[in-house]
Scaffold this motif. Structure first.
Motif, PDB file in Angstrom:
ATOM      1  N   LEU A  90     -89.908  92.590 -30.490  1.00  0.00           N
ATOM      2  CA  LEU A  90     -90.065  91.422 -30.158  1.00  0.00           C
ATOM      3  C   LEU A  90     -91.754  91.631 -29.091  1.00  0.00           C
ATOM      4  CD1 LEU A  90     -86.583  89.748 -29.848  1.00  0.00           C
ATOM      5  CD2 LEU A  90     -88.096  89.872 -31.544  1.00  0.00           C
ATOM      6  N   SER A  91     -91.478  92.221 -27.705  1.00  0.00           N
ATOM      7  CA  SER A  91     -92.624  92.211 -27.510  1.00  0.00           C
ATOM      8  C   SER A  91     -93.871  92.674 -28.279  1.00  0.00           C
ATOM      9  CB  SER A  91     -92.545  92.913 -25.762  1.00  0.00           C
ATOM     10  OG  SER A  91     -92.326  94.379 -26.147  1.00  0.00           O
ATOM     11  N   HIS A  92     -93.803  93.465 -28.736  1.00  0.00           N
ATOM     12  CA  HIS A  92     -95.386  93.852 -29.609  1.00  0.00           C
ATOM     13  C   HIS A  92     -96.272  92.586 -31.128  1.00  0.00           C
ATOM     14  CE1 HIS A  92     -94.151  98.411 -29.552  1.00  0.00           C
ATOM     15  NE2 HIS A  92     -94.902  98.076 -28.323  1.00  0.00           N
ATOM     16  N   ILE A  93     -94.276  92.357 -31.621  1.00  0.00           N
ATOM     17  CA  ILE A  93     -94.906  90.510 -31.801  1.00  0.00           C
ATOM     18  C   ILE A  93     -94.840  90.099 -31.196  1.00  0.00           C
ATOM     19  CG2 ILE A  93     -93.686  89.495 -33.620  1.00  0.00           C
ATOM     20  CD1 ILE A  93     -94.367  91.801 -34.685  1.00  0.00           C
ATOM     21  N   ILE A  94     -94.833  89.121 -30.055  1.00  0.00           N
ATOM     22  CA  ILE A  94     -95.261  88.334 -29.653  1.00  0.00           C
ATOM     23  C   ILE A  94     -96.882  88.615 -28.593  1.00  0.00           C
ATOM     24  CG2 ILE A  94     -95.079  87.104 -27.044  1.00  0.00           C
ATOM     25  CD1 ILE A  94     -91.737  87.086 -27.555  1.00  0.00           C
ATOM     26  N   VAL A  95     -97.147  89.704 -28.642  1.00  0.00           N
ATOM     27  CA  VAL A  95     -98.476  89.909 -27.956  1.00  0.00           C
ATOM     28  C   VAL A  95     -99.544  89.835 -29.721  1.00  0.00           C
ATOM     29  CG1 VAL A  95    -100.023  92.555 -27.016  1.00  0.00           C
ATOM     30  CG2 VAL A  95     -97.761  91.814 -26.071  1.00  0.00           C
ATOM     31  N   MET A  96     -98.939  90.574 -30.407  1.00  0.00           N
ATOM     32  CA  MET A  96     -99.518  90.332 -31.758  1.00  0.00           C
ATOM     33  C   MET A  96     -99.318  89.364 -32.141  1.00  0.00           C
ATOM     34  SD  MET A  96     -99.239  91.697 -35.565  1.00  0.00           S
ATOM     35  CE  MET A  96     -97.479  90.013 -36.355  1.00  0.00           C
ATOM     36  N   VAL A 128    -105.028  87.722 -40.626  1.00  0.00           N
ATOM     37  CA  VAL A 128    -104.559  87.772 -39.899  1.00  0.00           C
ATOM     38  C   VAL A 128    -103.012  88.596 -41.146  1.00  0.00           C
ATOM     39  CG1 VAL A 128    -102.701  85.702 -39.298  1.00  0.00           C
ATOM     40  CG2 VAL A 128    -105.520  85.217 -38.667  1.00  0.00           C
ATOM     41  N   ALA A 129    -103.130  87.794 -42.145  1.00  0.00           N
ATOM     42  CA  ALA A 129    -101.698  88.454 -43.172  1.00  0.00           C
ATOM     43  C   ALA A 129    -101.672  90.152 -43.361  1.00  0.00           C
ATOM     44  CB  ALA A 129    -101.968  88.378 -44.406  1.00  0.00           C
ATOM     45  N   VAL A 130    -103.649  90.597 -43.320  1.00  0.00           N
ATOM     46  CA  VAL A 130    -103.000  92.388 -43.395  1.00  0.00           C
ATOM     47  C   VAL A 130    -102.769  92.735 -41.558  1.00  0.00           C
ATOM     48  CG1 VAL A 130    -104.568  93.750 -44.416  1.00  0.00           C
ATOM     49  CG2 VAL A 130    -104.423  92.166 -45.749  1.00  0.00           C
ATOM     50  N   GLY A 131    -103.941  93.012 -41.275  1.00  0.00           N
ATOM     51  CA  GLY A 131    -103.495  92.825 -39.708  1.00  0.00           C
ATOM     52  C   GLY A 131    -102.050  92.280 -39.028  1.00  0.00           C
ATOM     53  N   ALA A 132    -101.753  91.368 -39.170  1.00  0.00           N
ATOM     54  CA  ALA A 132    -100.323  90.881 -38.630  1.00  0.00           C
ATOM     55  C   ALA A 132     -99.495  91.846 -39.413  1.00  0.00           C
ATOM     56  CB  ALA A 132     -99.434  89.810 -39.294  1.00  0.00           C
ATOM     57  N   THR A 133     -99.329  92.430 -40.867  1.00  0.00           N
ATOM     58  CA  THR A 133     -98.154  93.119 -41.138  1.00  0.00           C
ATOM     59  C   THR A 133     -98.328  94.818 -40.758  1.00  0.00           C
ATOM     60  OG1 THR A 133     -98.188  91.937 -43.210  1.00  0.00           O
ATOM     61  CG2 THR A 133     -97.627  94.276 -43.946  1.00  0.00           C
ATOM     62  N   THR A 134     -99.737  94.839 -41.107  1.00  0.00           N
ATOM     63  CA  THR A 134    -100.378  96.560 -40.523  1.00  0.00           C
ATOM     64  C   THR A 134     -99.622  96.692 -39.228  1.00  0.00           C
ATOM     65  OG1 THR A 134    -102.034  97.027 -41.848  1.00  0.00           O
ATOM     66  CG2 THR A 134    -102.281  98.067 -39.735  1.00  0.00           C
ATOM     67  N   ALA A 135    -100.010  95.350 -38.254  1.00  0.00           N
ATOM     68  CA  ALA A 135     -99.708  95.657 -36.672  1.00  0.00           C
ATOM     69  C   ALA A 135     -98.085  96.184 -36.491  1.00  0.00           C
ATOM     70  CB  ALA A 135    -100.714  94.663 -35.836  1.00  0.00           C
ATOM     71  N   GLY A 136     -97.163  94.905 -37.439  1.00  0.00           N
ATOM     72  CA  GLY A 136     -95.884  94.491 -37.670  1.00  0.00           C
ATOM     73  C   GLY A 136     -95.196  96.018 -37.543  1.00  0.00           C
ATOM     74  N   GLY A 137     -95.775  96.808 -38.903  1.00  0.00           N
ATOM     75  CA  GLY A 137     -95.566  98.118 -39.381  1.00  0.00           C
ATOM     76  C   GLY A 137     -95.278  99.079 -38.266  1.00  0.00           C
ATOM     77  N   LEU A 138     -96.805  99.550 -37.760  1.00  0.00           N
ATOM     78  CA  LEU A 138     -96.981 100.059 -36.584  1.00  0.00           C
ATOM     79  C   LEU A 138     -95.931  99.788 -35.532  1.00  0.00           C
ATOM     80  CD1 LEU A 138    -101.039 100.280 -36.601  1.00  0.00           C
ATOM     81  CD2 LEU A 138     -99.165 102.090 -37.527  1.00  0.00           C
ATOM     82  N   SER A 139     -95.939  98.416 -34.447  1.00  0.00           N
ATOM     83  CA  SER A 139     -95.126  97.710 -33.891  1.00  0.00           C
ATOM     84  C   SER A 139     -93.569  98.711 -33.645  1.00  0.00           C
ATOM     85  CB  SER A 139     -95.156  96.860 -33.739  1.00  0.00           C
ATOM     86  OG  SER A 139     -96.435  95.968 -33.576  1.00  0.00           O
ATOM     87  N   TYR A 140     -92.698  98.329 -35.450  1.00  0.00           N
ATOM     88  CA  TYR A 140     -91.677  99.035 -35.479  1.00  0.00           C
ATOM     89  C   TYR A 140     -91.450 100.232 -35.359  1.00  0.00           C
ATOM     90  CZ  TYR A 140     -87.168 100.237 -38.361  1.00  0.00           C
ATOM     91  OH  TYR A 140     -86.387 100.546 -38.921  1.00  0.00           O
ATOM     92  N   ILE A 149    -103.277  86.562 -32.173  1.00  0.00           N
ATOM     93  CA  ILE A 149    -103.717  86.204 -33.129  1.00  0.00           C
ATOM     94  C   ILE A 149    -104.476  84.598 -33.304  1.00  0.00           C
ATOM     95  CG2 ILE A 149    -102.794  85.488 -35.833  1.00  0.00           C
ATOM     96  CD1 ILE A 149    -101.618  88.272 -36.159  1.00  0.00           C
ATOM     97  N   ALA A 150    -103.331  83.892 -32.911  1.00  0.00           N
ATOM     98  CA  ALA A 150    -103.398  82.395 -32.147  1.00  0.00           C
ATOM     99  C   ALA A 150    -104.126  81.881 -31.616  1.00  0.00           C
ATOM    100  CB  ALA A 150    -102.059  82.043 -31.947  1.00  0.00           C
ATOM    101  N   THR A 151    -105.355  82.664 -30.487  1.00  0.00           N
ATOM    102  CA  THR A 151    -106.066  82.104 -29.366  1.00  0.00           C
ATOM    103  C   THR A 151    -107.734  83.392 -30.536  1.00  0.00           C
ATOM    104  OG1 THR A 151    -105.245  83.806 -27.555  1.00  0.00           O
ATOM    105  CG2 THR A 151    -107.309  83.805 -27.586  1.00  0.00           C
ATOM    106  N   LEU A 152    -107.181  84.353 -31.324  1.00  0.00           N
ATOM    107  CA  LEU A 152    -108.403  84.819 -32.264  1.00  0.00           C
ATOM    108  C   LEU A 152    -108.703  82.965 -33.542  1.00  0.00           C
ATOM    109  CD1 LEU A 152    -110.752  86.114 -33.146  1.00  0.00           C
ATOM    110  CD2 LEU A 152    -109.220  87.420 -35.134  1.00  0.00           C
ATOM    111  N   THR A 153    -107.919  82.563 -33.499  1.00  0.00           N
ATOM    112  CA  THR A 153    -108.204  81.998 -34.900  1.00  0.00           C
ATOM    113  C   THR A 153    -108.411  80.565 -34.241  1.00  0.00           C
ATOM    114  OG1 THR A 153    -105.942  83.053 -35.685  1.00  0.00           O
ATOM    115  CG2 THR A 153    -106.804  79.941 -36.910  1.00  0.00           C
ATOM    116  N   ILE A 154    -108.385  80.406 -33.280  1.00  0.00           N
ATOM    117  CA  ILE A 154    -108.328  78.259 -32.545  1.00  0.00           C
ATOM    118  C   ILE A 154    -109.672  79.033 -32.288  1.00  0.00           C
ATOM    119  CG2 ILE A 154    -108.009  77.323 -30.192  1.00  0.00           C
ATOM    120  CD1 ILE A 154    -104.720  78.275 -30.820  1.00  0.00           C
ATOM    121  N   ILE A 155    -110.109  79.966 -30.996  1.00  0.00           N
ATOM    122  CA  ILE A 155    -111.527  80.391 -30.766  1.00  0.00           C
ATOM    123  C   ILE A 155    -112.436  79.795 -31.643  1.00  0.00           C
ATOM    124  CG2 ILE A 155    -112.768  81.336 -29.424  1.00  0.00           C
ATOM    125  CD1 ILE A 155    -110.590  82.010 -27.374  1.00  0.00           C
ATOM    126  N   GLY A 156    -111.483  80.441 -32.825  1.00  0.00           N
ATOM    127  CA  GLY A 156    -113.146  81.145 -33.685  1.00  0.00           C
ATOM    128  C   GLY A 156    -112.682  79.735 -35.148  1.00  0.00           C
TER     129      GLY A 156
END
Length: 364
Positions: A12-18, A74-86, A22-29
């Motif tokens: 959960l900590s990894h997911i929250i950081v991710m 975001v979709a690909v990055g979140a999926t990859t990051a979630g898998g690696l975090s697991y 992502i939210a910061t990147l999306t909003i600023i972008g």
């Protein structure tokens, strides 16, 4: 409500950081990218390129392209990051799960399991410490089993003798006599000595035995103990007992009663195993310690047996020691008493040439 486990917390900590990233990147972008694009278009217009008529369409197209790209990123990055975090979380928690399984095996009496090495330095250190603790627990359990086995073995002989003679006296097959009663009393005293020695050793190992350290001049104390044992030797005895005490020996910091107990035990063993020759008590000092050595010309101890002489119930010759009435834990008591007074005890011996037991006491 059950508590959240470490694996879930890490994941959960990894997911929250991710999500925060992502939210910061999306909003600023989404806010800054169109503005930067408009600034870029204005620069182009200054170069003579007319794009004012299609600026709105270009900006809208850029926003749509950026939104689609951001979505798939975001979709690909979140999926990859979630898998690696697991996977990372699983690898971190795996040694802890193994430790839990091993502790359950320990509770079931299986002491051979160990945690394998880990490539993460902190977890590897934890595994090493855990394995060291497991080895210590296994060693303690082994010593406990040996103690119970040895104690049972030691008590079986006198109990068998007592039971046999008491049955004989009861059914009349054994005639009562002073010799029979003396034998029964001897076996009873032997069990009493064993119980007393075990109780004392247990107090030492638990830290309940008081040690009253004083500044002690060893000459009078050692002379008294040696004289007591020398008086037990007859003029025709083939064994002589002597004390070598130089004049320059400084006082020590020790418990007089415990020093007397140690020396008495060592002299008793020396007399028990020395039929002909000499027994010498020699005092020396080196550095911050005074050394007291008891040397005999008795039967000696084999080299392979020397590491075990201070273990409880260990005997190089069980039949000889049992016949003499020893409990088998006198030297274990001596070692513990010496350690409680800040010293060390050691032994040197050769078969048929004698033994030397020496122990140290700190100079006052």
């Amino acid at each position: 409500m059950s508590k959240v486990g470490l694996r879930s917390r890490l994941f959960l900590s990894h997911i929250i950081v991710m999500i925060v990233g992502i939210a910061t990147l999306t909003i600023i972008g989404s806010i800054s990218s169109p503005r930067f694009f408009v600034v870029y278009l204005e620069k182009i217009e200054f170069r003579g390129v007319v794009i004012r008529q299609v600026r709105k369409e270009l900006v809208q197209g850029f926003k749509e392209a950026w939104t689609r790209g951001a979505f798939w990123s975001v979709a690909v990055g979140a999926t990859t990051a979630g898998g690696l975090s697991y996977l990372v979380t699983k690898r971190i928690v795996q040694p802890l799960v193994q430790m839990e399984d091993i502790t359950k095996q320990f509770g079931a009496g299986q002491m051979t399991a160990r945690v394998p090495a880990n490539e993460i330095p902190e977890l590897d250190q934890l595994a090493t410490s855990f394995n060291r603790m497991a080895s210590s627990l296994a060693d303690v359990e082994q010593r406990r089993r040996e103690l119970v086995s040895d104690l049972t073995h030691e008590l079986r002989t006198p109990l068998t003798v007592l039971n046999g003679y008491l049955e004989g006296l009861t059914d009349g097959t054994v005639e009562p006599s002073p010799q029979i009663y003396a034998l029964l009393g001897q076996q009873t005293k032997r069990m009493q000595r064993l119980v007393n020695d075990l109780q004392e050793l247990s107090k030492m190992e638990a830290g309940y035995l008081p040690i009253d350290t004083l500044q002690v001049d060893l000459h009078s104390l050692l002379s008294s103990v040696v004289r007591t044992f020398a008086d037990q030797l007859t003029a025709e005895s083939p064994v002589t007992l002597s004390l070598k005490y130089p004049n320059d020996i400084p006082p020590v910091l020790a418990d007089p009663q415990r020093v007397e107990q140690i020396l008495a035990n060592l002299l008793s063993n020396a007399l028990r195993y020395t039929s002909v020759g000499m027994i010498t008590v020699e005092v020396t000092y080196k550095g911050d310690f005074v050394w007291i050595a008891v040397t005999d010309t008795g039967i000696g101890i084999a080299t392979e047996d020397l590491p075990h002489v201070f273990e409880r119930f260990w005997r190089a010759d069980r039949s000889r020691d049992r016949h003499s009435g020893g409990t088998g834990i006198g030297l274990a008591i001596c070692r513990r008493l010496v350690e409680l007074q800040g010293g060390t005890i050691e032994v040197e011996s050769q078969l048929d040439q004698g033994s030397t037991f020496r122990f140290s006491l700190p100079i006052a």
